[in-house]
Design a protein around this motif. Structure first.
Motif, PDB file in Angstrom:
ATOM      1  N   PRO C  68       0.828  -1.328   0.120  1.00  0.00           N
ATOM      2  CA  PRO C  68      -0.196   0.051   0.141  1.00  0.00           C
ATOM      3  C   PRO C  68       0.898   1.177  -0.029  1.00  0.00           C
ATOM      4  O   PRO C  68       1.851   1.456   0.518  1.00  0.00           O
ATOM      5  N   GLY C  69       0.299   2.140  -0.757  1.00  0.00           N
ATOM      6  CA  GLY C  69       1.110   3.592  -0.607  1.00  0.00           C
ATOM      7  C   GLY C  69       2.430   3.727  -1.790  1.00  0.00           C
ATOM      8  O   GLY C  69       3.080   4.540  -1.810  1.00  0.00           O
ATOM      9  N   GLU C 480      -7.543   0.909  -0.006  1.00  0.00           N
ATOM     10  CA  GLU C 480      -6.198   1.277   0.795  1.00  0.00           C
ATOM     11  C   GLU C 480      -6.556   0.515   2.155  1.00  0.00           C
ATOM     12  O   GLU C 480      -7.618   0.747   2.609  1.00  0.00           O
ATOM     13  N   THR C 482      -5.116   0.925   5.022  1.00  0.00           N
ATOM     14  CA  THR C 482      -4.453   1.879   5.991  1.00  0.00           C
ATOM     15  C   THR C 482      -5.190   2.259   6.932  1.00  0.00           C
ATOM     16  O   THR C 482      -6.318   1.955   6.753  1.00  0.00           O
ATOM     17  N   ASP C 483      -4.698   2.758   8.229  1.00  0.00           N
ATOM     18  CA  ASP C 483      -5.560   2.928   9.288  1.00  0.00           C
ATOM     19  C   ASP C 483      -6.478   2.057   9.721  1.00  0.00           C
ATOM     20  O   ASP C 483      -7.606   2.267  10.205  1.00  0.00           O
ATOM     21  N   GLU C 489       0.229  -5.936  12.011  1.00  0.00           N
ATOM     22  CA  GLU C 489       1.301  -5.755  11.190  1.00  0.00           C
ATOM     23  C   GLU C 489       1.769  -7.041  10.603  1.00  0.00           C
ATOM     24  O   GLU C 489       1.999  -6.873   9.061  1.00  0.00           O
ATOM     25  N   HIS C 492      -0.431  -7.244   7.289  1.00  0.00           N
ATOM     26  CA  HIS C 492       0.049  -6.830   6.221  1.00  0.00           C
ATOM     27  C   HIS C 492       1.369  -7.396   5.183  1.00  0.00           C
ATOM     28  O   HIS C 492       1.484  -7.695   4.219  1.00  0.00           O
TER      29      HIS C 492
END
Ligand code: HEM
Ligand code: CU
Ligand code: CU
Lengths: 234, 294, 589
Positions: C68-69, C480, C482-483, C489, C492
């Motif tokens: 991501p990102g 996304e 995220t958040d 962890e 991910h």
């Protein structure tokens, strides 16, 4: 979704009837050779084209059953305001009945090999069908002139949508009818012509039936009828 | 050989992964442990079937692999075996279905002492409404949504005047009290989903859906939207805090009612509130734009 | 009664009643061809080409989810366009078209002993309309605003609103138009497949002698003919909502502070229509796979399929039942909760015939003579994957278990296993199996094994762990991740791992494509019947079969499709068109 389920039940009935003639309980590994009792199982005696059309009509029937289902489900919402059906629709119905009758007579004539009657019948059917389509368009124009626009109410939307869909199917039929008519004048083999005429007749009768059903639906009789049935049940 | 071995490894690996991997559900925070239990039953039954079928295959591949001179047996069918397998399967399926339906009937029957809380979804933020002193939520209509009346509460309805409106901010709930979440949307489909509560339900513009649960532990939980609702969907987060009764009352005391919010704004404090609840939706939309222009 | 040999008293194989159409030039032979085999290749090539697009899209999505990102160009908007196109292409333009248009066209006439489809001209039109549908779909990539990003379910109201990519641009209009075209084209083809099975069977080919492949494709086509109208109706109505402002599906909406014109429409109505098509669609993809895999297993295990009758009944039963389970996709849609009881029950009942099919596949292996050829490997992989995906279906079908899991990665993992990977594995197996008939040459064995192992194990490693992300609560269709407080962890990291596996699996498909093209010229010569199979397509006088399939006389069928390893017979297979009686305890009909 009950309309479509009932429709599918009918289809399932046909399918079940057909399957029941396919000896589904047989043990195929025990049956070798070309036993004469299977010959009847090979295929139907009906012309293939008719079976093809039959399957296609099942699909078309499914389509209109789904529209009907959607119609009833959308009708339950409070913003529904039935629209007054133009009188003209009665005339159109009559014209469509005429074309169906014409095609019926044509197929009888084709069976007897009376080519002149066939030509006359085909022409009559074509003209009356065109008249039906023009009549439907005029009914649309009348409604818009009276302020019943497509988007102003769901009842209107469904009216235009369903009659439009039916009209498109009639239009498609006209193409086939046109081809049959030209072949009637061009002098194709009588069996071929007869098949073509019979196919057209079958399609027209079906579309007439669909039209009567959706006419009843759009006029609100179908809903009333269902209500009565429901009351009788409870 | 290799094939049979790989098949066995798949079974062993899957089971070990299930038992040992760190990825599992979040600690539950509602009364729906029933659902977790049903999932466990399902895992057991399906796990056994999976292992049995694949191991049987592995054995067949090992034992009946082609070797010179082999010939397959001839067995078109075996009525008894097939009937038994059908019956065993039917029993297994029933063992899954019955507890499932049992829990479902609990899920759809809301206890009478549940308090109602309304959740309103809109692109891309969550708002909430709690009944005021009269214990009743006023009626609402999307057509009444305006800048001052973001939830579309019908102003004429007296029941709505004392409703507590929480626009684009956190929801608090008291622990141990059943709540019936009334779900509404003013634009598109959304879905109110808090993983720790295990429950979720779509929100449909034009109708009110619901589910109920009892929060069983205090804490802060993230609300996720679980129905694709446009570009801002993955950022449509919210917060639910489950408080003790005391904390909850304190929070409730600070909230504004519908009447207060829609009263003509003269005092400075009212301005402050509007400033503070600056809607999240536009913020996300702005963020999307910057992302888009990158 | 005694067996009848084709000596006296039996009329010669009839000439097909459709006068065979004869191509005159290159164009009518290879482009506007009415030969079902050419149409089959055209369908398959087009489906593969568009399928590659969907594969590339899946990489892009996995890039975003796994890292991501990192990739700025994958905006949420783009991500949603990718998933929508990926999902729609995979389900409809790839799998449906490939199984029915591709395999159906090639195999039905050959397997039932017909010269061609019964309406060849309509059959040709079917392909060209399909191609048009694909082109319209592809054109939406280049339209202003890009393709639609509404998800393959296209739920209104968002599908036609500005918050969704393509909602107020061309994307959704092109998507709906393409679907409408697809359905029209498919109906033309579908009529052919059904009526050819009904009317095109050669002498002696009773329904109960058909290979299960034909049963699967036949039933799936019947279902498709009855299910696609629902998508048609939904698409037309949505198109009117979008273009002419009607309110079939659109309720009163306040969008970003602005009131829209619509009023009173019902988003749930769309969902009912969509899933009335959507659920049967799952089986439209699955039933041909079931049929084909039965034949692969039987042929390569040199053993008749176990419980043929049960298999036929199960196919028909599943086909019928799958029309009364659609709302299991709508447990959390806010429909009346009491529907849940009904649909959970019907859904779990379907599990029973499905399970019987699985048992019969593995029981066919029992005491077989298993040749671990590549088609057989793919068939075995199919069983593993399908059982896995089918069992997770029991979670999602059981209404209350679905509540926490629906719309999470668990669902994504489930349907990829059961209707993504499993049927695709069958497609591969089938290609390795029938490629020699289509081209006359075998696919390369080494490349094939490499392709098999990477695809099977890779796909399992992609989708098996993904279930646990869903269990954790990670929602699907999140551009996304995220958040997210629920995601640890390590979750991910798991996502990154899944993405890497996805690239590896994708790469293996390139190897496969290379093999497909390379072997046309360089493959080992196959001969007419390399797998020593019984069914009619292997008994053609020429390989690849010529126009008209069977030379001067149509074959006459004397037995069912599964006479493998019959005691008393010299060979371990007896072709369907071989007269004579074999076996110890066989009573003639
Ligand atoms: C290795 C191959 C594949 C990979 C890596 C892959 C990956 C993905 C990903 C990442 C998503 C989006 C998940 C989300 O964010 O919700 C997705 C969605 C989807 N995929 Fe695949 N996929 C593959 C093959 C297939 C196949 C063969 C099918 C055929 C049925 C398929 C059908 C779908 C569908 C229907 C969706 C849902 C789209 C939506 O949510 O609207 N995929 N896939
Ligand atoms: Cu959302
Ligand atoms: Cu389904």
């Amino acid at each position: 979704m009950s309309v479509i389920l009932v429709f599918l039940l009918v289809i399932a009935g046909f399918a079940g009837w057909w399957l029941s003639h396919q000896r589904l309980m047989a043990k195929p590994w025990l049956e070798q050779g070309l036993a004469s009792d299977f010959v009847g199982l090979d295929r139907s005696a009906l012309p293939t084209a008719k079976i093809g059309l039959g399957v296609f009509l099942a699909v078309v029937g499914c389509l209109f059953a789904l529209f009907t289902s959607a119609y009833f489900m959308r009708m339950a919402v409070s913003d529904w305001q039935p629209l007054p059906l133009p009188r003209l629709l009665w005339l159109n119905t009559g014209v469509l009945v005429l074309s169906s009758v014409a095609l019926h007579c044509t197929s009888v004539a084709a069976r007897r090999g009376q080519i002149d009657t066939v030509r006359l019948g085909l022409a009559t059917a074509g003209l009356t069908t065109l008249a039906f389509l023009v009549g439907q368009l005029m009914a649309w124009r009348q409604l818009t002139a009276d302020g019943y626009f497509l988007a102003s109410n769901p009842a209107n939307s469904f009216f235009y949508l369903i009659t439009g869909m039916h009209g498109l199917h009639v239009l498609g039929g006209l193409v086939a009818l046109g081809r049959t008519t030209t072949s009637a004048w061009a002098g194709t083999r009588p069996e071929r012509l007869r098949l073509g005429v019979e196919l057209c007749a079958m399609y027209w009768h079906f579309l007439l039936f669909v039209w009567l059903a959706i006419f009843a639906l759009l006029a609100g009789w179908a809903a009333t009828f269902i209500d009565i049935c429901r009351q009788m049940l409870t | 050989m290799a094939v049979a071995l790989v098949l066995v490894l798949i079974v062993v690996g899957s089971v070990l992964f299930h038992l040992l991997s760190p990825w599992w559900w979040t600690p539950i925070a509602s009364n729906w442990a029933y659902i977790d239990n049903t999932i466990i039953i399902t895992f057991w039954i399906t796990g056994v079937v999976f292992a049995a079928v694949v191991l049987f295959m592995a054995y067949c591949v090992f034992r009946f692999r082609h070797r010179e001179g082999n010939r397959a047996a001839y067995e078109p069918e075996n009525k008894r075996l097939e009937s038994w397998l059908t019956i065993v399967t039917a029993v297994g399926v029933t063992a899954l279905l019955v507890p499932g339906l049992f829990v479902w009937s609990r899920f759809v029957n809301v206890p009478s002492d549940a308090t109602e809380v309304e959740v309103v979804g809109q692109q891309w933020q969550w708002s909430f409404r709690l009944p005021g002193r009269d214990g009743k939520l006023g009626t609402s209509d999307t057509r009444d949504v305006t800048a001052d009346n973001p939830l579309g509460v019908i102003p004429k309805d007296p029941n709505g005047q004392d409703d507590v409106v929480v626009e684009a901010a956190d929801l608090h709930l008291p622990v141990g009290k059943p709540v019936k979440m009334l779900l509404r949307s003013i634009d598109v489909l959304h879905d109110f989903y808090v993983p720790e509560f295990r429950a979720k339900m779509d929100m449909i513009p034009g109708s009110v859906t619901y589910f109920w649960f009892t929060p069983t532990r205090t804490g802060t939980f993230q609300v996720l939207c679980a129905e694709l609702c446009g570009q801002g969907h993955p950022m449509m987060h919210g917060v639910v805090m489950v408080d003790t009764q005391q904390d909850y009352m304190a929070w409730l005391g600070q909230q504004q009612t519908f009447a207060q919010l829609s009263a003509p704004k003269q005092t400075g404090s009212a301005d402050e509130t509007t400033g503070q609840t600056a809607a999240l939706g536009p913020e996300i939309a702005a963020r999307l734009e910057t992302v888009g222009s990158r | 009664m005694v067996d009848i040999t084709p000596a006296d008293g039996i009329p010669p194989a009839e000439v097909a009643e459709v006068e065979l159409y004869h191509p005159h030039g290159w164009w009518t032979k290879y482009v506007f061809s009415q030969d079902a085999k050419v149409i089959a290749v055209q369908y398959s090539a087009t489906a593969t080409a568009i399928g590659l697009v969907a594969l590339v899209l899946s990489w892009l999505m996995r890039l975003q989810l796994g890292f991501p990102g990192t990739f700025d160009f994958i905006t949420p908007e783009a991500y949603y366009q990718f998933i929508t196109m990926h999902g729609m292409i995979m389900v409809i333009y790839l799998l449906t078209a490939l199984f029915l248009g591709g395999f159906g066209n090639y195999l039905i006439p050959l397997m039932v002993g017909a010269r061609d489809m019964v309406f060849p001209y309509v059959n040709m039109l079917s392909y060209w309309i399909y191609l048009l549908a694909v082109l319209v779909l592809v054109s939406s990539f280049f339209a202003p605003g890009g393709p639609t990003g509404a998800g393959w379910t296209l739920y209104p109201p968002q599908a036609i609103m500005s918050g969704t990519p393509g909602g107020q641009d061309w994307g959704i209009i092109l998507m709906l138009s393409s679907l409408i075209l697809f359905i029209i084209g498919f109906t033309m083809g579908g009529l052919n497949y059904v009526v050819t099975v009904l009317q095109g069977r050669t002498r002696g080919m009773t329904m109960m002698r058909l290979p299960l492949t034909v049963w699967g494709i036949f039933t799936a086509t019947v279902m498709a003919l009855l299910a696609f109208p629902a998508l048609f109706v939904a698409s037309v109505m949505m198109l009117l909502d979008r273009v002419l402002g009607t309110s079939f599906f659109m309720p009163a909406i306040s969008e970003m502070g602005e009131q829209l014109q619509h009023n009173g429409g019902s988003p749930i109505l769309f969902q009912h229509l969509f899933w009335f098509f959507g659920h049967p669609e799952v089986y439209i993809v699955a039933l041909p796979a079931f049929g084909i895999v039965s034949d692969l297993i039987s042929t390569h295990a040199r053993k008749n399929i176990f419980g043929y009758r049960m298999m036929v009944w199960a196919i028909v039963g599943i086909g019928a039942l799958s029309f009364v389970v659609w709302a299991h996709h709508m447990y959390v849609s806010g429909m009346h909760p009491y529907f849940g009881f009904f649909f959970a029950t019907t859904t779990l009942i379907i599990a029973i015939p499905t399970a019987i099919k699985v048992y019969n596949w593995v029981l066919t292996l029992w005491r077989g003579d298993i040749h671990l050829t590549i088609p057989m490997l793919f068939a075995l992989a199919f069983i593993v994957t399908f059982v896995n995906g089918g069992l997770t279906g029991l979670f999602l079908g059981n209404v209350v278990v679905d509540v926490p899991l629906s719309d999470t990665m668990f669902v994504v993992a489930h349907f990829h296993m059961v209707m993504g990977v499993a049927p695709i594995l069958v497609v591969f197996g089938a290609i390795y199996h029938w490629y020699p008939k289509v081209t006359g040459r075998m696919l390369d064995e080494t490349l094939g094994r490499f392709h098999f192992w990477v695809t099977f194990l890779g796909a399992y490693l992609i989708f098996f762990p993904m279930h646990y992300l869903g269990l954790m609560g990670v929602p699907r269709r999140y551009a996304e991740l995220t958040d997210m407080t629920i995601m640890t962890e390590s979750a991910h990291h798991l996502n990154s791992f899944i993405s890497i596996m996805a690239f590896i699996v994708g790469f293996a498909q390139m190897v496969f494509l290379f093999n497909l093209i390379w072997s046309i010229r360089h493959g080992r010569e196959a001969g007419g019947n390399p797998w020593r199979a019984t069914t009619l397509e292997w008994q053609t006088p020429q390989t690849p079969p010529a126009h008209g399939n069977f030379g001067k006389d149509l074959p006459i069928v004397y037995r069912w499709a599964y006479d493998y390893s019959v005691p008393g017979a010299k060979e371990d297979f007896i072709p369907q068109n071989m007269p004579g009686s074999f076996g110890p305890s066989r009573e003639p009909a």
